[in-house]
Design a protein around this motif. Structure first.
Motif: not given
Length: 391
Positions: A64-68, A70-72, A111
């Motif tokens: 979840t942290t890595s995908r966040q 990427t979105r940021n 993470t």
């Protein structure tokens, strides 16, 4: 000027006006090409900075942290995530094919290592062959990495019982308050077009001035032109170039109104000083053009001189690379280009809003360029009378 000289001047000027109208090349170089360049350069950079430049992501962590993260990164205005790659090799190949300008690597276990305070490493790769794209994406990716590091450290501090103020004081003990002056939007269009546009006009003035005199020698009409000017090189040159001056200055007024009135680029000194600087640039460029054709009184050589000197002006004026960072010899040579002095006047007047007296040395330099025909007038007159054009 007595009546005979006045009539001679008027006759030469009328003759040149007829030549301008009769040859479409003049109209294209004096009106068509400048208008095209005005529109082309300003619309090319109308966004100010490149936006949504393609970037890839290699997310080996898949949390979840890595995908966040990427979105940021994708939320940044200049960055657009266009592809996800399973490994570094495929991302590197995509960058070599110029499908992306760079990629962001989140290794497996990032993470977990961040939560256990084991200092995970996040990598990013940019293609600095494309200097502007590489530099801007490097800034975005570096900022994203620092934000991610700060977020991880803040989570650890919260877990240890620190308050928000204590955590932020530890993470950012000194708050930096930045104030970009004169171009606070960091708009590349403002910085570049205020020199590109007059630089193109200067280049065209060089070439039209050289061509208009050189073609007289080539077509063997130089003696007729000189006789019409009462055998005075000054009356002949003045009558020939005054229509050019008027047209080019009108084109200069147009780009000033377009940049500062229509596009609302910063002009802190008012448009008056910039119009005066434009007139000085036009006259200085004509003086330089006369020197070029007088030094090399052959059409092809004169045009080669004009094009070479004009193109070098963009590098030597300090626009693309700061003059203060050049070798001392090149810093001195930069003063031999009219665009260098116009660029400094633009910075002082339009951007900084200083009084005109602050730029007096640059105005004197442009005046010196206007005086160049006095150095070459005798040689040019001899070329008009005796030189035989050899194809």
């Amino acid at each position: 000027m007595d009546k005979t000289k006045y009539i001679a001047f008027w006759n030469v000027m009328k003759r040149e006006c007829r030549r301008l109208v009769a040859r479409p090349l003049y109209l294209f170089c004096m009106i068509g090409a400048p208008l095209f360049c005005y529109v082309f350069f300003t619309t090319l950079m109308d966004s100010g900075l490149p936006q949504n430049m393609p970037v890839g992501v290699v997310d080996e962590d898949q949390t979840t942290t890595s995908r966040q993260l990427t979105r940021n990164l994708d939320a940044f205005q200049q960055t657009r995530i266009v592809a996800h790659y399973p490994d570094i090799a495929q991302a590197r190949q995509a960058m070599q094919r110029r499908e992306i300008y760079g990629f962001f690597l989140i290794p497996e276990g990032t993470t977990a290592e961040a939560q256990s305070q084991r200092q995970p490493k996040i990598s990013f790769y940019t293609n600095n062959t494309m200097l502007i794209a590489g530099s801007l994406l490097y800034k975005d990716m570096k900022m994203m990495s620092e934000l991610a590091a700060g977020a991880a450290a803040r989570s650890v501090l919260y877990a240890k019982g620190a308050t928000e103020d204590q955590a932020m004081g530890f993470l950012q003990p000194i708050v930096i308050d930045t104030h970009p002056l004169n171009n606070p939007w960091l708009n590349y269009s403002i910085y570049l077009n205020n020199t590109f546009v007059p630089g193109v006009l200067m280049l065209l003035i060089f070439m039209v001035t050289v061509y208009s005199i050189g073609v007289e020698i080539k077509d063997r009409t130089a003696r007729q032109w000189l006789r019409m000017g009462n055998n005075s090189i000054w009356i002949s040159l003045g009558g020939k170039l005054l229509p050019h001056t008027v047209v080019f200055f009108l084109m200069g007024i147009l780009y000033n109104v377009y940049l500062y009135g229509f596009l609302h680029f910063p002009c802190n000194s008012g448009i008056g000083p910039m119009l005066f600087a434009t007139l000085c640039l036009v006259l200085a460029s004509q003086g330089m053009g006369i020197l070029m054709i007088g030094t090399l009184p052959t059409l092809r050589l004169g045009l080669s001189f004009a094009s070479l000197w004009g193109v070098l002006s963009f590098s030597m004026c300090g626009l693309s690379f700061p003059a203060m960072g050049m070798h001392p010899t090149l810093q001195a040579l930069a003063n031999l280009f009219p665009l260098r002095h116009y660029f400094l006047i633009y910075v002082d007047q339009a951007l900084n809003g200083y009084p005109m007296i602050y730029s007096w040395m640059n105005y004197v330099a442009l005046l010196a360029f206007m005086m160049l025909p006095f150095l070459i007038a005798h040689r040019l007159k001899g070329a008009l009378i005796y030189y035989k054009y050899v194809p």
